[in-house]
Design an enzyme around this catalytic site. Structure first.
Site, PDB file in Angstrom:
ATOM      1  N   LYS A  15       9.100   5.763   1.814  1.00 32.16           N
ATOM      2  CA  LYS A  15       8.357   4.746   1.476  1.00 32.16           C
ATOM      3  C   LYS A  15       6.957   4.671   2.248  1.00 32.16           C
ATOM      4  O   LYS A  15       6.846   5.647   3.048  1.00 32.16           O
ATOM      5  CB  LYS A  15       8.975   3.224   1.469  1.00 32.16           C
ATOM      6  CG  LYS A  15      10.132   3.208   0.669  1.00 32.16           C
ATOM      7  CD  LYS A  15       9.768   3.357  -0.845  1.00 32.16           C
ATOM      8  CE  LYS A  15       9.053   2.410  -1.675  1.00 32.16           C
ATOM      9  NZ  LYS A  15       9.008   2.756  -3.042  1.00 32.16           N
ATOM     10  N   HIS A  19       2.348   7.493  -3.903  1.00 33.86           N
ATOM     11  CA  HIS A  19       1.927   6.591  -4.703  1.00 33.86           C
ATOM     12  C   HIS A  19       0.215   6.268  -4.392  1.00 33.86           C
ATOM     13  O   HIS A  19      -0.215   5.231  -4.526  1.00 33.86           O
ATOM     14  CB  HIS A  19       2.484   5.178  -4.648  1.00 33.86           C
ATOM     15  CG  HIS A  19       3.955   5.301  -4.840  1.00 33.86           C
ATOM     16  ND1 HIS A  19       4.643   5.684  -6.029  1.00 33.86           N
ATOM     17  CD2 HIS A  19       4.976   4.715  -4.135  1.00 33.86           C
ATOM     18  CE1 HIS A  19       5.847   5.641  -5.930  1.00 33.86           C
ATOM     19  NE2 HIS A  19       6.071   5.179  -4.578  1.00 33.86           N
TER      20      HIS A  19
END
Length: 351
Positions: free
Chosen positions: A77, A95
């Site tokens: 993450k 992302h």
């Protein structure tokens, strides 16, 4: 493979308990000549000692910032906000390639330090198929939480569990349910269908054929919907605010597994923020009620199963790290994203 130093970092998100490399696969990497340093992490599903026993070095949490320059930092993450300049190659889910919030500042950090993002979402084979993903377990958990919420059995805050315990909760809940899975043939869709099956629900299955000319009236006839579609190009949204306010809506529970909020490619632009383990459900409408679940690290609720599957897929790619294949494509995608934002003028970096 040239000598490789992998640095497995601690995840700063407190609810992130997964790992991209489990100890049994760490042993295979070490046996293959890879140097593997593992940061101590009290929340990781596997204890640090398990890595130490298979030949890994151990470092303090967060020490990747001062790792040797040739170390490749591996995580899952988001990175912390510091340092401002990222000097290493990083393998994780960034992302940052679909104009998500925070994408440009992140890519600027890499360019400032001379590092590179090798985004695991874009690690693909020659046909463009993803080689590593948590999709199945994301779909499984998304559907499971949606069923429990719909049947009044979801308990907050959420906590990590085992598949056996979760399945017992699903089979213990009762009640008829009309459910729809969109993206039913993909990894996440298969996971969602499996969880619904455990709960005794046979869902309607939609995939490409059904979404090309989507029947919103039919969608809204279902009581529960699980979206597992992640697109890299603009397509008409599956739902809009106007649809939610229509008088004939039977939809009461919506789970968005993909959580592409903030991206222009979001197929569910009916909410503006994800939910989390503390508050997993957000009420989107009151009359009639409509509840949303949109948690962006669902597989961490089943950290053991999710980590074992993911690590098994990533291991062969790490054993072949570098070159012009999947990792080369990852690097090309990083440079393309930088150019699209006007941040790069032909810099090169080799994996």
């Amino acid at each position: 493979m040239t000598e490789l130093h992998l640095w497995l970092r601690h995840e700063t998100r407190t609810t992130e308990r997964r790992t991209p490399v489990v100890p049994s696969d760490a042993r295979r990497l070490v046996d293959a000549g890879v140097t593997l340093t593992v940061e101590d992490s009290p929340q990781r599903v596997f204890p640090t000692e398990a890595y130490e026993r298979v030949g890994c070095g151990v470092a303090e949490a967060g020490s990747w910032v001062s790792a040797p320059p040739d170390a490749v930092v591996v995580g899952l993450k988001e990175l912390p906000d510091a340092p401002a300049e990222l000097t290493h190659q990083h393998l994780y889910f960034g992302h940052a390639y679909k104009r998500q919030p925070g994408a440009e500042p992140l890519l600027r950090r890499f360019l400032a330090g001379g590092g590179a993002l090798l985004d695991l979402e874009y690690l693909v084979d020659d046909e463009g198929r993803r080689l590593v993903a948590f999709g199945y377990w994301a779909g499984y958990l998304g559907a499971a939480l949606a069923v429990l919420q719909h049947r009044g059995a979801l308990k907050a805050p959420l906590r990590p569990t085992s598949k056996e315990e979760l399945d017992a909760e699903l089979t213990g809940s009762a009640g008829e349910l009309s459910a729809l899975v969109i993206g039913a043939l993909g990894r996440s869709g298969r996971g969602a269908r499996a969880a619904l099956g455990v709960a005794g629900v046979e869902p309607t299955r939609w995939d490409l054929a059904e979404t090309r000319d989507l029947d919103r009236a039919a969608l809204l006839e279902h009581e529960l919907m699980v979206n597992t579609v992640l697109t890299t190009r603009p397509i008409p949204p599956f739902l809009t605010d106007k649809d939610l306010d229509g008088p004939s809506r039977r939809l009461r529970t919506l789970c968005d597994v993909t959580c592409d909020v903030g991206s222009p490619f979001n197929v569910l632009p009916v909410y503006d923020a994800t939910t989390d383990w503390t508050r997993p459900v957000r009420r989107l409408r009151e009359r009639p009620a409509l509840d949303l679940i949109a948690i962006d690290n669902l597989p961490s609720l089943l950290p053991l199963e999710a980590s074992v599957d993911f690590s098994a897929a990533l291991l062969p790619q790490l054993l072949e790290f570098g070159g012009a294949g999947p990792w080369g494509r990852c690097l090309d995608r990083f440079h393309q994203a930088c150019r699209e934002l006007g941040l790069e003028e032909g810099e090169s970096y080799e994996v």
